[in-house]
Enzyme design. Structure first.
Site, mmCIF file in Angstrom:
data_model
loop_
_atom_site.group_PDB
_atom_site.id
_atom_site.type_symbol
_atom_site.label_atom_id
_atom_site.label_comp_id
_atom_site.label_asym_id
_atom_site.label_seq_id
_atom_site.Cartn_x
_atom_site.Cartn_y
_atom_site.Cartn_z
ATOM 1 N N HIS A 172 -59.024 3.362 8.181
ATOM 2 C CA HIS A 172 -59.585 2.251 7.401
ATOM 3 C C HIS A 172 -61.108 2.396 7.422
ATOM 4 O O HIS A 172 -61.673 2.935 8.378
ATOM 5 C CB HIS A 172 -59.154 0.951 8.100
ATOM 6 N N GLN A 190 -53.358 -2.983 12.853
ATOM 7 C CA GLN A 190 -51.968 -3.006 12.355
ATOM 8 C C GLN A 190 -50.976 -2.675 13.467
ATOM 9 O O GLN A 190 -49.799 -2.434 13.187
ATOM 10 C CB GLN A 190 -51.800 -2.006 11.193
ATOM 11 N N LYS A 217 -54.268 -11.016 11.182
ATOM 12 C CA LYS A 217 -53.126 -10.172 10.806
ATOM 13 C C LYS A 217 -51.934 -10.455 11.717
ATOM 14 O O LYS A 217 -50.898 -9.816 11.620
ATOM 15 C CB LYS A 217 -53.512 -8.701 10.881
HETATM 16 N N1 PMP Z 1 -58.415 -1.479 10.518
HETATM 17 C C1 PMP Z 1 -57.254 -1.599 9.886
HETATM 18 C C2 PMP Z 1 -56.201 -0.549 10.093
HETATM 19 C C3 PMP Z 1 -57.028 -2.679 9.044
HETATM 20 O O1 PMP Z 1 -55.863 -2.793 8.406
HETATM 21 C C4 PMP Z 1 -58.051 -3.644 8.876
HETATM 22 C C5 PMP Z 1 -57.862 -4.821 7.930
HETATM 23 N N2 PMP Z 1 -57.357 -4.457 6.674
HETATM 24 C C6 PMP Z 1 -59.236 -3.477 9.583
HETATM 25 C C7 PMP Z 1 -59.384 -2.391 10.399
HETATM 26 C C8 PMP Z 1 -60.348 -4.479 9.471
HETATM 27 O O2 PMP Z 1 -59.974 -5.704 9.996
HETATM 28 P P1 PMP Z 1 -60.887 -6.990 9.811
HETATM 29 O O3 PMP Z 1 -61.213 -7.069 8.349
HETATM 30 O O4 PMP Z 1 -60.018 -8.110 10.281
HETATM 31 O O5 PMP Z 1 -62.092 -6.803 10.659
#
Ligand code: PMP
Length: 405
Positions: A122, A202, A225
């Site tokens: 990500h 995740q 999440k």
């Molecule tokens: N890493 C992964 C694998 C994610 O799915 C996400 C959220 N889509 C994030 C990091 C970032 O999380 P946040 O926006 O809650 O900081």
């Protein structure tokens, strides 16, 4: 232990119609819905206990502090941290990773050093490392993935050398659902003394996570999440490393003593928690942990695995569907294309039928580039989903196929 089939009724947002259809929510990987217990815990604090934490002698401040610190204890227990000092409360995975980049990597790295990540990451597990590499002259190197969307372990291992000072890897890919072989990756990295951060955004919502058994050094995750409020999260880190790291944000609450000549930082975990935190959100996060544990992580995991298998089989049988991401181990997420329909058009058509999915690059542009796609449609599961939701998704896809024929 709660009966998982009845959990859906705990979530008020799922009891509504959207565009004239009962809502089918298949976007929990972006943000999951909240059970009434979480919403009520936040409302109770706002109505009865609202005060700042750690600083008042009055009753409301004591109550707020107890609830807030109680959430930290619950999170400590959830991931089996060795001590509550190791649970840094953050605004989410993104802040947790930036904290490690700035407090751990920035003082440590110089030209010639490397940070190793995978192609699956990500943007939150890419950009903070790019920033710190720019600041220090270090290099970011990337382990490739195969056509199934799995990290090529041997190639990642070949990139592990004594130049690598940190390895950042996701637990589960939000774009493709791939569950990474963390044990193998961490064991190999540790043989070379490489510090390992796991992006668990995740991971924690879907399976039992024991940070001590995993053997990594940092583990980051987000409250929203896993049925908690937005703007909440955790950085778990080994106490020894956290002790040695300087804070990267200064302000109230993270100090013991301040003069213009010198500031003495507070002890862990407060050293990294400058300013008034997200008190209401964190209290809700604590309630979300209670909820997850009342259902049981093993229960959740088994339910989602079975439902994921059902979803993959059904999707694969739809004429024109191409699955993107076919890793041998997957959790809760499936990306796909339907013929050459643009994912945004498809997502809009599904929404008209009350089916909420995510479309686009999923904040993982390199993954999309790897598959030569601008984006995908992604269905993601949580404990409140069932086979009816999948059947509704499939029916909506069939309709979309006819519309675009
Ligand atoms: N890493 C992964 C694998 C994610 O799915 C996400 C959220 N889509 C994030 C990091 C970032 O999380 P946040 O926006 O809650 O900081």
């Amino acid at each position: 232990m709660a009966d998982i089939a009845h959990c859906r009724s705990d979530f008020p947002a799922l009891q509504q119609d959207v565009n004239g259809h009962p809502l089918v929510f298949l976007d929990s990987a972006a943000s999951s819905q909240q059970p009434a217990a979480v919403i009520d815990a936040v409302a109770r604090y706002q109505r009865e206990d609202h005060a700042n934490v750690h600083r008042g002698v009055h009753t409301l401040s004591h109550r707020a502090t107890e609830l807030y610190e109680g959430a930290r204890d619950k999170l400590c227990h959830l991931v089996n941290a060795a001590s509550r000092s190791e649970i840094i409360l953050t605004s989410g995975t993104t802040e947790s990773i930036n904290l490690v980049a700035q407090s751990y990597c920035r003082p440590l790295l110089g030209p010639g050093d490397q940070i190793l990540i995978s192609w699956l990451e990500h943007h939150s597990n890419i950009v903070p490392w790019q920033l710190v590499c720019e600041q220090t002259g270090a290099d970011l190197i990337v382990a490739p993935i195969n056509d199934r969307g799995e990290i090529e372990l041997d190639k990642m291992q070949a990139l592990m050398t004594d130049r690598v000072k940190l390895l950042g890897v996701g637990h589960v890919s939000n774009a493709l659902g791939t569950v990474n072989p963390l044990r193998d990756i961490i064991t190999s990295a540790k043989k070379l003394g490489i510090t390992v951060l796991v992006d668990g955004a995740q991971g924690v919502p879907h399976m039992n996570v024991d940070v001590q058994a995993l053997g990594c050094d940092f583990y980051a995750f987000s409250g929203h999440k896993m049925f908690g409020p937005t703007g909440t999260g955790v950085l778990w880190g080994r106490e020894k490393l956290l002790e040695e790291m300087p804070p990267y944000k200064g302000g109230g609450d993270m100090i013991l003593e301040v003069s213009f000549e010198n500031t003495v930082f507070n002890e862990l975990p407060y050293k990294f928690e400058a300013g008034t935190p997200n008190i209401a959100g964190t209290i809700g996060f604590g309630a979300a942990v209670d909820y997850l544990q009342s259902v049981g992580m093993q229960n959740i995991s088994e339910h989602e695995q079975a439902l994921h298998r059902y979803m993959v089989a059904k999707l694969a049988a739809v004429d024109g569907v191409r699955l993107i991401g076919t890793a041998r181990e997957q959790a809760s997420v499936q990306s796909f294309m339907l013929n050459d329909i643009h994912p945004h058009d498809l997502g809009t058509l599904l929404d008209h039928q009350g089916v909420a999915v995510r479309t686009g690059h999923h904040c993982a542009m390199p993954v999309m580039q790897r598959f030569g796609l601008p984006g995908t449609t992604r269905a993601s599961l949580a404990l409140y989903n069932n086979t009816d939701d999948i059947d509704r998704l499939i029916a909506a896809l069939e309709k979309a196929r006819q519309v675009f024929a």
